[in-house]
Design a protein around this motif. Structure first.
Motif, PDB file in Angstrom:
ATOM      1  N   VAL A  23       0.838  -1.204   0.000  1.00 29.05           N
ATOM      2  CA  VAL A  23       0.000   0.000   0.000  1.00 29.05           C
ATOM      3  C   VAL A  23       0.872   1.253   0.000  1.00 29.05           C
ATOM      4  N   ILE A  24       1.881   1.279   0.872  1.00 25.94           N
ATOM      5  CA  ILE A  24       2.732   2.469   0.973  1.00 25.94           C
ATOM      6  C   ILE A  24       3.483   2.711  -0.332  1.00 25.94           C
ATOM      7  N   LEU A  25       3.874   1.642  -1.023  1.00 26.96           N
ATOM      8  CA  LEU A  25       4.572   1.767  -2.302  1.00 26.96           C
ATOM      9  C   LEU A  25       3.734   2.555  -3.311  1.00 26.96           C
ATOM     10  N   GLN A  26       2.419   2.446  -3.223  1.00 30.09           N
ATOM     11  CA  GLN A  26       1.529   3.121  -4.180  1.00 30.09           C
ATOM     12  C   GLN A  26       1.440   4.623  -3.935  1.00 30.09           C
ATOM     13  N   VAL A  27       1.673   5.048  -2.698  1.00 27.62           N
ATOM     14  CA  VAL A  27       1.377   6.433  -2.315  1.00 27.62           C
ATOM     15  C   VAL A  27       2.161   7.461  -3.126  1.00 27.62           C
ATOM     16  N   PRO A  28       3.499   7.321  -3.307  1.00 25.99           N
ATOM     17  CA  PRO A  28       4.219   8.349  -4.066  1.00 25.99           C
ATOM     18  C   PRO A  28       3.850   8.421  -5.544  1.00 25.99           C
ATOM     19  N   ALA A  29       3.189   7.384  -6.046  1.00 29.44           N
ATOM     20  CA  ALA A  29       2.779   7.385  -7.452  1.00 29.44           C
ATOM     21  C   ALA A  29       1.420   8.046  -7.664  1.00 29.44           C
ATOM     22  N   MET A  30       0.737   8.405  -6.589  1.00 32.24           N
ATOM     23  CA  MET A  30      -0.595   9.000  -6.699  1.00 32.24           C
ATOM     24  C   MET A  30      -0.506  10.477  -7.040  1.00 32.24           C
ATOM     25  N   ASP A  31      -1.384  10.928  -7.928  1.00 31.80           N
ATOM     26  CA  ASP A  31      -1.450  12.354  -8.245  1.00 31.80           C
ATOM     27  C   ASP A  31      -1.924  13.163  -7.041  1.00 31.80           C
ATOM     28  N   VAL A  32      -2.910  12.628  -6.336  1.00 30.23           N
ATOM     29  CA  VAL A  32      -3.427  13.297  -5.134  1.00 30.23           C
ATOM     30  C   VAL A  32      -3.417  12.265  -4.004  1.00 30.23           C
ATOM     31  N   PRO A  33      -2.288  12.113  -3.327  1.00 29.46           N
ATOM     32  CA  PRO A  33      -2.204  11.114  -2.258  1.00 29.46           C
ATOM     33  C   PRO A  33      -2.918  11.582  -1.001  1.00 29.46           C
ATOM     34  N   PRO A  34      -3.269  10.655  -0.119  1.00 29.39           N
ATOM     35  CA  PRO A  34      -3.880  11.064   1.153  1.00 29.39           C
ATOM     36  C   PRO A  34      -2.867  11.774   2.021  1.00 29.39           C
ATOM     37  N   PHE A  35      -3.357  12.719   2.832  1.00 32.80           N
ATOM     38  CA  PHE A  35      -2.469  13.301   3.840  1.00 32.80           C
ATOM     39  C   PHE A  35      -2.327  12.337   5.008  1.00 32.80           C
ATOM     40  N   ARG A  36      -3.444  11.801   5.502  1.00 34.90           N
ATOM     41  CA  ARG A  36      -3.401  10.776   6.542  1.00 34.90           C
ATOM     42  C   ARG A  36      -3.893   9.459   5.957  1.00 34.90           C
ATOM     43  N   LEU A  37      -3.169   8.387   6.256  1.00 31.40           N
ATOM     44  CA  LEU A  37      -3.565   7.068   5.767  1.00 31.40           C
ATOM     45  C   LEU A  37      -3.495   6.067   6.919  1.00 31.40           C
ATOM     46  N   PRO A  38      -4.632   5.782   7.566  1.00 26.24           N
ATOM     47  CA  PRO A  38      -4.648   4.729   8.588  1.00 26.24           C
ATOM     48  C   PRO A  38      -4.434   3.368   7.917  1.00 26.24           C
ATOM     49  N   LEU A  39      -3.732   2.484   8.606  1.00 24.41           N
ATOM     50  CA  LEU A  39      -3.493   1.140   8.074  1.00 24.41           C
ATOM     51  C   LEU A  39      -4.110   0.116   9.015  1.00 24.41           C
TER      52      LEU A  39
END
Length: 297
Positions: free
Chosen positions: A227-243
């Motif tokens: 999941v974390i690997l996907q975050v930098p590839a997002m155009d608009v990533p979440p600011f907070r991401l609960p896991l």
């Protein structure tokens, strides 16, 4: 697109799982740990894609050296992950001030130190992503873990300010909030003290729960890493991401309770403003101005 990553606390847990996931995906990585011998297998497995560095996150010089290693590996630093941290269990009364300082130095100041080392590189390249590890304990005070929660709440507030500033230079910020994951968070490096009987209902219970829970946590570190690997590839990533489902449910309940409390005491809160002619509030004739720009004390 191949990115240059720097991850702290890579020797175990989610940090190690994320490091292996990043390298398996073809990215470059500076993998760090207080004891780099624990990462000795990385160069043999991943070759020139990885550089291993000793890093005590509370050492500004070591942080600068780690950032320089990442910058020089592929000419920049694309993703910084502030993962290193730990938390012991004990009551506030029985936790020494030195222990408070050690946990806050690692969990909060370590994050600040690495961010300050990385920001000039990211500002120069006008891009980058900073991923901060907080915790469910950074949103809900964790009984028996006062130093840890104090530090993680600090990470949350620091990161809100950081995100507002970094947005001006093209850098994104995401705060990761894990719940229970099957890591060695409760291994021999963590002290679980049930403490004195007066606090057993919360401190003792927390220590016992941690021991019983170890190895049975619902969270899978490898799934978290994916999941974390996907975050930098997002155009608009979440600011907070609960896991984890456990975190999502706990935060939803806590946030609703906080909102209910704000609404319950709103009139008393609003009564502290200066009166304004023609706009009288319900509490003691005080006003309820709509101007949100008034400075705090």
């Amino acid at each position: 697109m191949r990115k240059s990553w720097l991850i702290t606390g890579c020797s175990s847990g989610i940090g190690r799982a994320l490091s292996e996931t990043v390298l398996a995906a073809g990215h470059a990585l500076v993998a760090t740990a207080r004891d780099p011998d624990l990462l000795a297998d990385f160069p043999a497995r991943y070759g020139d894609a990885v550089r291993v560095a000793a890093l005590d996150v509370t050492d500004p010089d070591a942080a600068q050296a780690a950032v320089a290693a990442a910058r020089d590996s592929v000419g920049g630093l694309d993703v910084l992950v502030n993962n290193a941290g730990y938390g012991n269990v004990n009551s506030i009364e029985d936790t020494s001030l030195d222990e408070f300082r050690r946990q806050i130095e690692t969990n909060l100041f370590g994050t600040i130190i690495l961010c300050k080392a990385a920001i000039p590189v990211m500002r120069a390249q006008r891009s980058g992503h900073i991923i901060q590890f907080s915790s469910v304990g950074g949103r809900i005070g964790a009984p028996g873990r006062a130093p840890y929660s104090a530090a993680k709440w600090g990470v949350e507030g620091f990161s809100e300010v950081l995100a507002a500033e970094m947005a001006l230079i093209g850098v994104k910020v995401t705060v990761i909030e894990p719940g229970g994951f099957r890591t060695n968070f409760a291994d021999d490096s963590t002290t679980l003290d049930e403490g004195r009987p007066e606090y057993d209902a919360v401190v003792g219970a927390a220590a016992r729960m941690q021991r019983a829970f170890d190895g049975h946590q619902p969270g899978d570190p490898l799934r978290a890493a994916q999941v974390i690997l996907q975050v930098p590839a997002m155009d608009v990533p979440p600011f907070r991401l609960p896991l984890g489902r456990d975190v999502s449910e706990a935060l939803e309940t806590a946030d609703r309770a906080r909102l209910d409390e704000v609404l319950r005491w709103r009139e008393l809160s609003n009564s502290t403003n200066f009166p304004q002619t023609g706009e009288v509030g319900a509490f003691r004739g005080q006003v309820n101005p709509s101007d949100d720009t008034l400075p705090s004390r």
